[in-house]
Design an enzyme around this catalytic site. Structure first.
Site, PDB file in Angstrom:
ATOM      1  N   SER A   1      13.086  20.963  27.732  1.00  0.00           N
ATOM      2  CA  SER A   1      12.567  20.703  26.379  1.00  0.00           C
ATOM      3  C   SER A   1      13.483  19.822  25.525  1.00  0.00           C
ATOM      4  O   SER A   1      13.576  20.011  24.314  1.00  0.00           O
ATOM      5  CB  SER A   1      12.247  22.018  25.654  1.00  0.00           C
ATOM      6  OG  SER A   1      11.229  22.722  26.355  1.00  0.00           O
TER       7      SER A   1
ATOM      8  N   GLY B   1       9.399  22.641  29.919  1.00  0.00           N
ATOM      9  CA  GLY B   1       8.002  22.456  29.545  1.00  0.00           C
ATOM     10  C   GLY B   1       7.483  23.497  28.571  1.00  0.00           C
ATOM     11  O   GLY B   1       6.285  23.605  28.338  1.00  0.00           O
TER      12      GLY B   1
ATOM     13  N   ASN C   1      12.105  12.585  33.910  1.00  0.00           N
ATOM     14  CA  ASN C   1      11.339  13.112  35.032  1.00  0.00           C
ATOM     15  C   ASN C   1       9.852  13.030  34.682  1.00  0.00           C
ATOM     16  O   ASN C   1       9.355  13.832  33.904  1.00  0.00           O
ATOM     17  CB  ASN C   1      11.776  14.563  35.292  1.00  0.00           C
ATOM     18  CG  ASN C   1      11.002  15.209  36.419  1.00  0.00           C
ATOM     19  OD1 ASN C   1      10.214  14.543  37.102  1.00  0.00           O
ATOM     20  ND2 ASN C   1      11.222  16.491  36.623  1.00  0.00           N
TER      21      ASN C   1
ATOM     22  N   GLU D   1      10.454  23.382  39.807  1.00  0.00           N
ATOM     23  CA  GLU D   1       9.032  23.399  40.184  1.00  0.00           C
ATOM     24  C   GLU D   1       8.886  23.346  41.707  1.00  0.00           C
ATOM     25  O   GLU D   1       7.971  23.929  42.283  1.00  0.00           O
ATOM     26  CB  GLU D   1       8.291  22.241  39.495  1.00  0.00           C
ATOM     27  CG  GLU D   1       8.077  22.541  38.016  1.00  0.00           C
ATOM     28  CD  GLU D   1       8.074  21.320  37.118  1.00  0.00           C
ATOM     29  OE1 GLU D   1       7.919  20.193  37.609  1.00  0.00           O
ATOM     30  OE2 GLU D   1       8.245  21.500  35.886  1.00  0.00           O
TER      31      GLU D   1
ATOM     32  N   HIS E   1      14.306  20.579  42.122  1.00  0.00           N
ATOM     33  CA  HIS E   1      13.772  20.866  40.785  1.00  0.00           C
ATOM     34  C   HIS E   1      13.122  22.253  40.833  1.00  0.00           C
ATOM     35  O   HIS E   1      12.528  22.624  41.844  1.00  0.00           O
ATOM     36  CB  HIS E   1      12.757  19.793  40.378  1.00  0.00           C
ATOM     37  CG  HIS E   1      12.319  19.933  38.952  1.00  0.00           C
ATOM     38  ND1 HIS E   1      11.361  20.837  38.565  1.00  0.00           N
ATOM     39  CD2 HIS E   1      12.742  19.309  37.832  1.00  0.00           C
ATOM     40  CE1 HIS E   1      11.215  20.761  37.249  1.00  0.00           C
ATOM     41  NE2 HIS E   1      12.039  19.845  36.777  1.00  0.00           N
TER      42      HIS E   1
ATOM     43  N   GLU F   1      19.086  23.219  34.459  1.00  0.00           N
ATOM     44  CA  GLU F   1      17.801  23.352  33.765  1.00  0.00           C
ATOM     45  C   GLU F   1      17.352  24.817  33.783  1.00  0.00           C
ATOM     46  O   GLU F   1      16.817  25.283  34.793  1.00  0.00           O
ATOM     47  CB  GLU F   1      16.733  22.504  34.456  1.00  0.00           C
ATOM     48  CG  GLU F   1      17.037  21.021  34.454  1.00  0.00           C
ATOM     49  CD  GLU F   1      15.767  20.215  34.685  1.00  0.00           C
ATOM     50  OE1 GLU F   1      15.364  19.489  33.770  1.00  0.00           O
ATOM     51  OE2 GLU F   1      15.165  20.340  35.767  1.00  0.00           O
TER      52      GLU F   1
ATOM     53  N   LYS G   1       7.413  13.585  36.574  1.00  0.00           N
ATOM     54  CA  LYS G   1       6.641  14.586  37.333  1.00  0.00           C
ATOM     55  C   LYS G   1       5.342  13.953  37.874  1.00  0.00           C
ATOM     56  O   LYS G   1       5.335  12.760  38.183  1.00  0.00           O
ATOM     57  CB  LYS G   1       6.349  15.817  36.451  1.00  0.00           C
ATOM     58  CG  LYS G   1       7.609  16.335  35.756  1.00  0.00           C
ATOM     59  CD  LYS G   1       7.466  17.710  35.184  1.00  0.00           C
ATOM     60  CE  LYS G   1       8.793  18.105  34.555  1.00  0.00           C
ATOM     61  NZ  LYS G   1       8.841  19.476  34.109  1.00  0.00           N
TER      62      LYS G   1
HETATM   63  P1  PGA Z   1      10.724  19.184  29.928  1.00  0.00           P
HETATM   64  O1  PGA Z   1      11.031  19.067  31.521  1.00  0.00           O
HETATM   65  O2  PGA Z   1      11.660  18.227  29.243  1.00  0.00           O
HETATM   66  O3  PGA Z   1       9.291  18.797  29.787  1.00  0.00           O
HETATM   67  O4  PGA Z   1      11.005  20.587  29.551  1.00  0.00           O
HETATM   68  C1  PGA Z   1      12.333  18.947  32.017  1.00  0.00           C
HETATM   69  C2  PGA Z   1      12.327  18.876  33.517  1.00  0.00           C
HETATM   70  O5  PGA Z   1      11.522  19.548  34.161  1.00  0.00           O
HETATM   71  O6  PGA Z   1      13.136  18.152  34.134  1.00  0.00           O
END
Ligand code: PGA
Length: 240
Positions: free
Chosen positions: A204, A173, A15, A102, A100, A167, A17
């Site tokens: 992560s 993150g 991803n 976010e 997601h 997730e 982003k």
């Molecule tokens: P990250 O993000 O690996 O940076 O924690 C995962 C995601 O948001 O899909």
């Protein structure tokens, strides 16, 4: 063309982003080499303006798939700024992230809206990667499985055509990865709750922890944010 939905496949999903630049995407594509693994799907989810350059590289032989990070809940029409599933299908995009954390958090995406997005995608034979996960407060108060069940509520009829991404919000993150026991518990629960959907873990994931996470029996792949921006670390995760 949709990506297959099967627990026999290993999904290595990146991803990007809004964190990837066009230059970064091009660098990634220049150095990307897919690990020679059977039944593995490597896909990057990029911003809309990067779909075309990535697709072009794929048409020139780069062994990768590309997906979108979001889709409109509407059919094509007068919706300024939106991108429809029909437009994604025209580009041959095979999968798309939906829900997601976010988007749920910063854009107030509700279950009702997400259902419409999933329906738009499935009507175009694009595989939704349906993202769910508890936040820290919910985890601390022991509500994780309850929250996951709520997030799946109303999606039972479409889940057989979706990849589900578990997730935990507190692990995204932050560098804080869920423990193997926590991942195992959630994935076991989700495997029972869904009709054969593959369940991938995200939060992560990096080269250092990918192999133990991918080694868990109910983990059918990973959704990787930060560590997917560079071809080298994404490859290391895929090659484990
Ligand atoms: P990250 O993000 O690996 O940076 O924690 C995962 C995601 O948001 O899909």
């Amino acid at each position: 063309m949709s990506i297959p939905v099967s627990r026999d496949v290993q999904y290595i999903l990146g991803n990007w982003k809004m964190a990837q630049s066009l230059r970064g995407a091009r660098e990634f594509l220049r150095s990307w080499k897919a690990p020679e693994k059977e039944k593995q799907i490597c896909t990057v989810y990029c911003s809309y303006p990067h779909l075309w350059p990535v697709l072009e590289a794929i048409s020139q032989g780069v062994e990768l798939l590309v997906g979108a990070q979001d889709v409109s809940s509407h059919k094509p029409g007068a919706f300024t700024g939106e991108v429809s599933a029909v437009q994604l299908a025209e580009l041959n995009v095979g999968s798309c992230l939906v829900g997601h954390s976010e988007r749920r958090q910063y854009f107030s995406e509700s279950n009702e809206l997400l259902k419409l997005k999933v329906e738009q995608l499935l009507a175009q034979k694009i595989t939704p990667v349906f993202c769910i996960g508890e936040n820290l407060e919910q985890r601390k108060s022991g509500k994780t499985l309850e929250v996951l069940a709520q997030q799946l509520d109303g999606f039972q009829s479409v889940l057989k055509n979706c990849v589900v991404a578990y997730e935990p919000v507190w692990a995204i993150g932050t560098g804080e990865v869920a423990t193997l026991d926590q991942i195992q518990e959630a994935h076991q629960f989700l495997c029972e709750k869904t009709p054969g959907s593959p369940i991938v873990y995200g939060g992560s994931v990096k080269p250092e922890n990918a192999s133990e996470i991918l080694g868990l029996p109910e983990v059918h792949g990973v959704l990787v944010g930060g560590a997917s921006l560079k071809a080298e670390s994404f490859f290391q995760i895929a090659a484990t």
